[in-house]
Design a protein around this motif. Sequence first.
Motif, mmCIF file in Angstrom:
data_model
loop_
_atom_site.group_PDB
_atom_site.id
_atom_site.type_symbol
_atom_site.label_atom_id
_atom_site.label_comp_id
_atom_site.label_asym_id
_atom_site.label_seq_id
_atom_site.Cartn_x
_atom_site.Cartn_y
_atom_site.Cartn_z
ATOM 1 N N THR A 161 1.439 -0.735 -0.176
ATOM 2 C CA THR A 161 0.102 -0.007 -0.099
ATOM 3 C C THR A 161 0.635 1.218 0.075
ATOM 4 O OG1 THR A 161 -1.331 -1.596 0.968
ATOM 5 C CG2 THR A 161 -2.119 1.047 0.990
ATOM 6 N N SER A 162 1.961 1.404 0.822
ATOM 7 C CA SER A 162 2.617 2.301 0.502
ATOM 8 C C SER A 162 3.450 2.380 -0.978
ATOM 9 C CB SER A 162 4.518 2.245 1.671
ATOM 10 O OG SER A 162 3.860 1.281 2.789
ATOM 11 N N GLU A 177 6.534 -12.732 4.428
ATOM 12 C CA GLU A 177 5.953 -10.281 3.730
ATOM 13 C C GLU A 177 6.106 -9.884 4.621
ATOM 14 O OE1 GLU A 177 1.859 -12.534 2.202
ATOM 15 O OE2 GLU A 177 1.778 -13.660 4.234
ATOM 16 N N LEU A 178 5.940 -9.885 5.382
ATOM 17 C CA LEU A 178 6.593 -8.140 6.017
ATOM 18 C C LEU A 178 7.348 -7.759 5.546
ATOM 19 C CD1 LEU A 178 6.099 -9.597 9.486
ATOM 20 C CD2 LEU A 178 3.957 -8.484 8.513
ATOM 21 N N ILE A 179 7.537 -6.286 5.318
ATOM 22 C CA ILE A 179 8.474 -5.512 4.451
ATOM 23 C C ILE A 179 9.571 -5.235 5.063
ATOM 24 C CG2 ILE A 179 7.764 -3.556 4.545
ATOM 25 C CD1 ILE A 179 9.026 -3.178 1.649
ATOM 26 N N SER A 180 9.068 -5.149 5.840
ATOM 27 C CA SER A 180 10.692 -4.633 7.208
ATOM 28 C C SER A 180 11.380 -6.328 7.934
ATOM 29 C CB SER A 180 10.179 -3.964 8.526
ATOM 30 O OG SER A 180 9.948 -2.664 7.699
ATOM 31 N N ALA A 181 11.240 -7.156 7.982
ATOM 32 C CA ALA A 181 11.532 -8.308 8.486
ATOM 33 C C ALA A 181 12.433 -8.555 7.571
ATOM 34 C CB ALA A 181 10.513 -9.406 8.454
ATOM 35 N N GLY A 182 13.760 -8.212 8.342
ATOM 36 C CA GLY A 182 15.142 -8.794 7.545
ATOM 37 C C GLY A 182 15.510 -8.087 6.491
ATOM 38 N N ARG A 183 14.696 -6.888 6.876
ATOM 39 C CA ARG A 183 15.653 -5.700 6.364
ATOM 40 C C ARG A 183 15.628 -4.409 6.897
ATOM 41 N NH1 ARG A 183 10.949 -7.357 3.144
ATOM 42 N NH2 ARG A 183 11.723 -8.945 1.378
ATOM 43 N N SER A 184 17.126 -3.337 6.006
ATOM 44 C CA SER A 184 16.882 -1.776 6.284
ATOM 45 C C SER A 184 16.086 -0.880 6.579
ATOM 46 C CB SER A 184 18.529 -1.654 6.410
ATOM 47 O OG SER A 184 18.378 -1.494 5.145
ATOM 48 N N VAL A 235 12.484 1.759 2.443
ATOM 49 C CA VAL A 235 12.563 3.056 1.229
ATOM 50 C C VAL A 235 12.658 3.027 -0.280
ATOM 51 C CG1 VAL A 235 14.438 4.584 1.655
ATOM 52 C CG2 VAL A 235 12.769 5.193 1.497
ATOM 53 N N ARG A 236 14.050 2.098 -0.459
ATOM 54 C CA ARG A 236 13.836 1.769 -1.935
ATOM 55 C C ARG A 236 13.344 1.176 -2.232
ATOM 56 N NH1 ARG A 236 18.764 0.532 -0.842
ATOM 57 N NH2 ARG A 236 18.899 -1.881 -0.742
ATOM 58 N N ARG A 237 12.895 0.533 -2.140
ATOM 59 C CA ARG A 237 11.086 -0.357 -2.442
ATOM 60 C C ARG A 237 10.142 -0.184 -2.937
ATOM 61 N NH1 ARG A 237 10.605 -7.147 -1.543
ATOM 62 N NH2 ARG A 237 13.260 -7.518 -2.002
ATOM 63 N N ASP A 270 11.234 9.595 -1.204
ATOM 64 C CA ASP A 270 12.400 9.990 -0.822
ATOM 65 C C ASP A 270 12.822 9.663 0.537
ATOM 66 O OD1 ASP A 270 13.153 12.035 -3.190
ATOM 67 O OD2 ASP A 270 10.503 11.608 -2.926
ATOM 68 N N SER A 271 12.231 9.465 1.207
ATOM 69 C CA SER A 271 13.111 8.480 2.697
ATOM 70 C C SER A 271 11.699 8.371 3.810
ATOM 71 C CB SER A 271 13.508 10.454 3.636
ATOM 72 O OG SER A 271 12.170 10.902 3.855
ATOM 73 N N ILE A 272 12.211 7.927 4.999
ATOM 74 C CA ILE A 272 10.974 6.230 5.343
ATOM 75 C C ILE A 272 11.732 7.083 6.944
ATOM 76 C CG2 ILE A 272 12.387 5.322 5.479
ATOM 77 C CD1 ILE A 272 9.727 3.220 4.886
#
Length: 461
Positions: free
Chosen positions: A372-373, A412-419, A424-426, A430-432
Amino acid sequence: MFDGSADSPELREACGICGGVSLNPQMPYLTCFALYALQHRGQESAGIAVSGGEGQEIWLKRGMGLVSEVFPDTGELKQRRGKLAMGHVRYSHGEEGHHPENAQPLLFKYRHGQIAVAHNGLLLNGEQLRDELGKEGAIFQTNTDSELLAHLVARQGSADLEEALAAVVPRLEGAFAFVLTDGKRVFGLRDRHGFRPLSLAALRESGYFLASETCAFDTIRARFLRDVEPGELVMLGEDGIKSRQIMAAEKLSLCIFEFIYFARPDSNIHGINVHLARRELGRRLAREHPAEADIVSGVPDSSIAAASGYAEEAGLPYEMSLVKNRYIGRTFIQPTQQMREEGVDLKLNAVQKIVEGKRVVIVDDSIVRGTTSLKLVRMMRRAGAREVHLRISSPPVIASCRYGIDTPTAEELISAGRSNQEVVRRIGADSIGFLSPAGMLGAVGLPEDHLCQACFSGCYP
Ligand code: SF4
């Protein structure tokens, strides 16, 4: 986002319950109004059970759809005189699916009479209990936890529902709140950790009422008395309220998402107003993650309060750059990822004249899958935004709920295991900036050890 701001297909609440007793025979009518106030907790089905009092048959009506669809004619309820009533609005959980037989309340006949049951939440040992009961010959008509409780009560053998509940409820593990009636009293109970909210109020004329959220009390002009305690059984009868601690209470572990997204802003939970908590989430977010921007906007509806807090604190103008179409059903009814993504376009639109050429801060309550983001950022850019800065009024969601909230798997969680940089790239912003766990706790104001925040920490109470 919890897209329930845009009505989340990502995380889902699991039902709203209410019920009460009054000398005023218009309880069915009042219960229907209370269900309207709880509609945000579930739109899949609705139902009301009514009794005129001891010795009277319990009447039940339930069906799929919104309260207004199941009870299109409130005249029907006005004419149905009853001193006891209880109601339910439902979201399905996991495998329960969208089956009409799971609409609640459920009504059962057993050797001691009738009982109607409805619940919010999940029994963690539900499968085990279902297995045990099945081996004893139980036949199930639904796959709800309400039916499990009814079976346990019926097998317990006591003619007194209070005693039966006191004997069997300690066997239940999980995150739940139940309402029940045997036609003589209305019972409300909350799990030993108090994951799900349940509050008690006094009716204006005479009588008492229980509901998942206090906004239901305002709607029927009932006066809030207190929250039901973890492990407490509250019994409402024509002779007043009785309370009994039927499970040893553990430390309160209220789901923090009630404050972030689930509850209505006009509800108070354990003394904390939801709107004020959300505004403070936004203020703290602005302090932790300022942005060089021209305007601040919130994703309607649940992120508006946080966005206004952010704007206030940052000294930036709050603008309505996203408009929600209120006449589209919740996007969760669209099962595929592609359809969900299309659903956001149906529900939200960017206001081009407001965002064109601007550096925009978009405040959202949470990011779960991130789909959604991604759509939101694209939408803002299409509308001409020069920069899009996402600010999230909760920490990154890194773990799935084990307590009945339908969340995606950890993969499926976008923040799990990602910086955050990868996120923000995905998403293409411009920033998060995510609010820190300390900022979230400070804004809500309940002690840290009184809240479940496992989605953010991976530490389950
Ligand atoms: Fe709420 Fe998350 Fe805890 Fe589930 S795991 S009860 S959604 S905070």
